[in-house]
Motif scaffolding. Structure first.
Motif, mmCIF file in Angstrom:
data_model
loop_
_atom_site.group_PDB
_atom_site.id
_atom_site.type_symbol
_atom_site.label_atom_id
_atom_site.label_comp_id
_atom_site.label_asym_id
_atom_site.label_seq_id
_atom_site.Cartn_x
_atom_site.Cartn_y
_atom_site.Cartn_z
ATOM 1 N N HIS A 2 -9.216 39.546 142.162
ATOM 2 C CA HIS A 2 -9.157 38.223 141.535
ATOM 3 C C HIS A 2 -8.545 38.309 140.139
ATOM 4 O O HIS A 2 -7.724 37.464 139.747
ATOM 5 N N LEU A 3 -8.962 39.304 139.401
ATOM 6 C CA LEU A 3 -8.451 39.454 138.040
ATOM 7 C C LEU A 3 -6.969 39.802 138.041
ATOM 8 O O LEU A 3 -6.206 39.288 137.218
ATOM 9 N N GLU A 4 -6.560 40.650 138.966
ATOM 10 C CA GLU A 4 -5.168 41.061 139.021
ATOM 11 C C GLU A 4 -4.247 39.927 139.457
ATOM 12 O O GLU A 4 -3.106 39.824 138.990
ATOM 13 N N VAL A 5 -4.740 39.055 140.334
ATOM 14 C CA VAL A 5 -3.939 37.927 140.807
ATOM 15 C C VAL A 5 -3.754 36.874 139.711
ATOM 16 O O VAL A 5 -2.686 36.283 139.568
ATOM 17 N N HIS A 6 -4.793 36.650 138.911
ATOM 18 C CA HIS A 6 -4.774 35.549 137.951
ATOM 19 C C HIS A 6 -4.381 35.953 136.531
ATOM 20 O O HIS A 6 -4.169 35.074 135.691
ATOM 21 N N SER A 7 -4.298 37.234 136.245
ATOM 22 C CA SER A 7 -4.017 37.661 134.880
ATOM 23 C C SER A 7 -2.917 38.711 134.847
ATOM 24 O O SER A 7 -3.021 39.745 135.505
ATOM 25 N N ASP A 8 -1.879 38.446 134.050
ATOM 26 C CA ASP A 8 -0.806 39.437 133.897
ATOM 27 C C ASP A 8 -1.337 40.726 133.289
ATOM 28 O O ASP A 8 -0.931 41.830 133.679
ATOM 29 N N VAL A 9 -2.245 40.610 132.345
ATOM 30 C CA VAL A 9 -2.754 41.793 131.656
ATOM 31 C C VAL A 9 -3.566 42.666 132.602
ATOM 32 O O VAL A 9 -3.393 43.890 132.639
ATOM 33 N N PHE A 10 -4.457 42.067 133.376
ATOM 34 C CA PHE A 10 -5.243 42.851 134.323
ATOM 35 C C PHE A 10 -4.362 43.419 135.429
ATOM 36 O O PHE A 10 -4.612 44.522 135.933
ATOM 37 N N GLY B 90 -13.560 56.520 138.897
ATOM 38 C CA GLY B 90 -14.996 56.648 138.673
ATOM 39 C C GLY B 90 -15.651 55.317 138.360
ATOM 40 O O GLY B 90 -15.066 54.261 138.541
ATOM 41 N N ASP B 91 -16.908 55.382 137.902
ATOM 42 C CA ASP B 91 -17.678 54.179 137.628
ATOM 43 C C ASP B 91 -17.591 53.752 136.169
ATOM 44 O O ASP B 91 -18.502 53.124 135.638
ATOM 45 N N GLU B 92 -16.507 54.093 135.539
ATOM 46 C CA GLU B 92 -16.355 53.757 134.132
ATOM 47 C C GLU B 92 -16.378 52.247 133.917
ATOM 48 O O GLU B 92 -15.792 51.482 134.681
ATOM 49 N N ILE B 93 -17.093 51.819 132.885
ATOM 50 C CA ILE B 93 -17.168 50.398 132.534
ATOM 51 C C ILE B 93 -16.004 50.055 131.609
ATOM 52 O O ILE B 93 -15.677 50.809 130.697
ATOM 53 N N VAL B 94 -15.382 48.906 131.861
ATOM 54 C CA VAL B 94 -14.289 48.424 131.010
ATOM 55 C C VAL B 94 -14.884 47.542 129.927
ATOM 56 O O VAL B 94 -15.536 46.533 130.223
ATOM 57 N N TYR B 95 -14.671 47.900 128.683
ATOM 58 C CA TYR B 95 -15.246 47.154 127.557
ATOM 59 C C TYR B 95 -14.197 46.208 126.973
ATOM 60 O O TYR B 95 -13.088 46.631 126.643
ATOM 61 N N THR C 279 -16.595 46.754 136.875
ATOM 62 C CA THR C 279 -17.638 46.311 135.944
ATOM 63 C C THR C 279 -17.035 46.189 134.552
ATOM 64 O O THR C 279 -16.435 47.123 134.039
ATOM 65 N N ILE C 280 -17.197 45.008 133.974
ATOM 66 C CA ILE C 280 -16.673 44.731 132.640
ATOM 67 C C ILE C 280 -17.832 44.411 131.709
ATOM 68 O O ILE C 280 -18.752 43.674 132.079
ATOM 69 N N SER C 281 -17.801 44.966 130.517
ATOM 70 C CA SER C 281 -18.846 44.706 129.524
ATOM 71 C C SER C 281 -18.294 43.833 128.407
ATOM 72 O O SER C 281 -17.203 44.073 127.888
ATOM 73 N N SER C 282 -19.061 42.816 128.040
ATOM 74 C CA SER C 282 -18.676 41.939 126.932
ATOM 75 C C SER C 282 -19.063 42.600 125.610
ATOM 76 O O SER C 282 -19.761 43.618 125.576
ATOM 77 N N SER C 283 -18.658 41.984 124.507
ATOM 78 C CA SER C 283 -18.965 42.531 123.188
ATOM 79 C C SER C 283 -20.460 42.487 122.893
ATOM 80 O O SER C 283 -20.955 43.268 122.079
ATOM 81 N N ASP C 284 -21.194 41.573 123.563
ATOM 82 C CA ASP C 284 -22.642 41.487 123.356
ATOM 83 C C ASP C 284 -23.425 42.157 124.494
ATOM 84 O O ASP C 284 -24.559 41.809 124.776
ATOM 85 N N ASN C 285 -22.761 43.103 125.155
ATOM 86 C CA ASN C 285 -23.443 44.010 126.087
ATOM 87 C C ASN C 285 -23.925 43.344 127.372
ATOM 88 O O ASN C 285 -24.986 43.688 127.895
ATOM 89 N N VAL C 286 -23.165 42.395 127.881
ATOM 90 C CA VAL C 286 -23.460 41.796 129.183
ATOM 91 C C VAL C 286 -22.450 42.341 130.184
ATOM 92 O O VAL C 286 -21.241 42.376 129.906
ATOM 93 N N LEU C 287 -22.944 42.775 131.340
ATOM 94 C CA LEU C 287 -22.087 43.363 132.366
ATOM 95 C C LEU C 287 -21.666 42.315 133.392
ATOM 96 O O LEU C 287 -22.490 41.536 133.885
ATOM 97 N N PHE C 288 -20.383 42.320 133.711
ATOM 98 C CA PHE C 288 -19.837 41.422 134.721
ATOM 99 C C PHE C 288 -19.332 42.270 135.881
ATOM 100 O O PHE C 288 -18.411 43.073 135.710
ATOM 101 N N LYS C 289 -19.939 42.104 137.036
ATOM 102 C CA LYS C 289 -19.531 42.847 138.228
ATOM 103 C C LYS C 289 -18.594 41.937 139.025
ATOM 104 O O LYS C 289 -19.032 40.988 139.667
ATOM 105 N N VAL C 290 -17.320 42.242 138.945
ATOM 106 C CA VAL C 290 -16.288 41.357 139.476
ATOM 107 C C VAL C 290 -15.404 42.101 140.478
ATOM 108 O O VAL C 290 -15.523 43.319 140.670
ATOM 109 N N HIS C 291 -14.496 41.342 141.086
ATOM 110 C CA HIS C 291 -13.566 41.911 142.061
ATOM 111 C C HIS C 291 -12.186 42.025 141.413
ATOM 112 O O HIS C 291 -11.622 41.024 140.961
#
Length: 242
Positions: free
Chosen positions: A36-44, A56-61, A21-33
């Motif tokens: 996908h992020l690890e395959v397409h992004s060097d940073v992730f 745990g269930d920590e949200i990534v901001y 779960t990723i949270s944007s700066s304007d407090n929208v949650l993105f429930k992603v896999h």
């Protein structure tokens, strides 16, 4: 005291089997896999261990807005990619920053292609972005389009590092142009050249026209009079990230 708005979940990225779960700066949650992020992004991919389920269930901001993340994540899933032509320029620039920040290769070509479209209307913004992120081809194209703009316009938009480079480029380019004009005027005094005169007038009125008029001008002068048109703002090996 201002209250934090209740988070809402993205309608597009709300998978029931999401493991991140990723949270944007304007407090929208993105429930992603995460895969996908690890395959397409060097940073992730580099941050994989920090976002494991066992943590745990920590949200990534993240610092980006929901609009930007909505675009970015679409390039990281197997689906039709969004049409960047419909994204307004300010939001597009935020998206471009995110593409480079998270090294999302699947979005890079589309971003660069649309960035090139924006060069005509926003050459200095594109130039600054390109210089900071090391996009040499975009930077050189933007610099050529912007040769007629004033130093004050450039100073208002370019970062200090880029502006310093821009002043050197600007001075060298215009010195070359002045030498070429002097040579062309000498030719005009010796010969009646209506075509040359018309091209020269166009270049003086709009400096970037030197590039489109180059083939005509070369018919009446030595090639080395136009070498200033080959000056590059950036080299392919430049990496000016700050």
């Amino acid at each position: 005291m201002a209250t934090t708005p209740t988070p809402r979940t993205s309608q597009r990225f709300c998978a029931s089997d999401a493991d991140l779960t990723i949270s944007s700066s304007d407090n929208v949650l993105f429930k992603v896999h995460r895969k996908h992020l690890e395959v397409h992004s060097d940073v992730f991919a580099d941050a994989a261990n920090a976002t494991r389920p066992e943590n745990g269930d920590e949200i990534v901001y993240l610092q980006e807005s929901s609009e930007v993340l909505e675009l970015l994540f679409q390039f990281m899933y197997r689906q039709r990619q969004p049409d960047l032509r419909h994204v307004e320029f300010p939001k597009f620039m935020e998206f471009a920053e995110a593409v480079d920040k998270y090294v999302v290769y699947s979005a890079l070509s589309a971003m660069e292609s649309q960035m090139r479209v924006h060069i005509t209307d926003h050459p200095l913004r594109v130039l600054d972005f390109s210089a900071i992120h090391g996009h040499a081809d975009l930077g050189n194209e933007a610099a050529r389009i912007a040769v007629g703009l004033s130093m004050s316009s450039a100073a208002a938009i370019l970062s200090p590092h880029t502006f310093t480079k821009w002043m050197a480029f600007h001075d060298e380019w215009h010195a070359g142009a002045m030498n070429a004009v002097a040579e062309f005027l000498s030719l005009l005094r010796r010969h009646s050249r209506e075509e040359l005169s018309s091209s020269l007038e166009a270049c003086v009125r709009d400096p970037k026209r030197w590039y489109t008029e180059r083939s005509t001008l070369q018919n009446y002068t030595w090639a080395n009079e136009l070498t200033f048109l080959d000056i590059e703002f950036m080299q392919p090996t430049d990496n000016d990230s700050l």
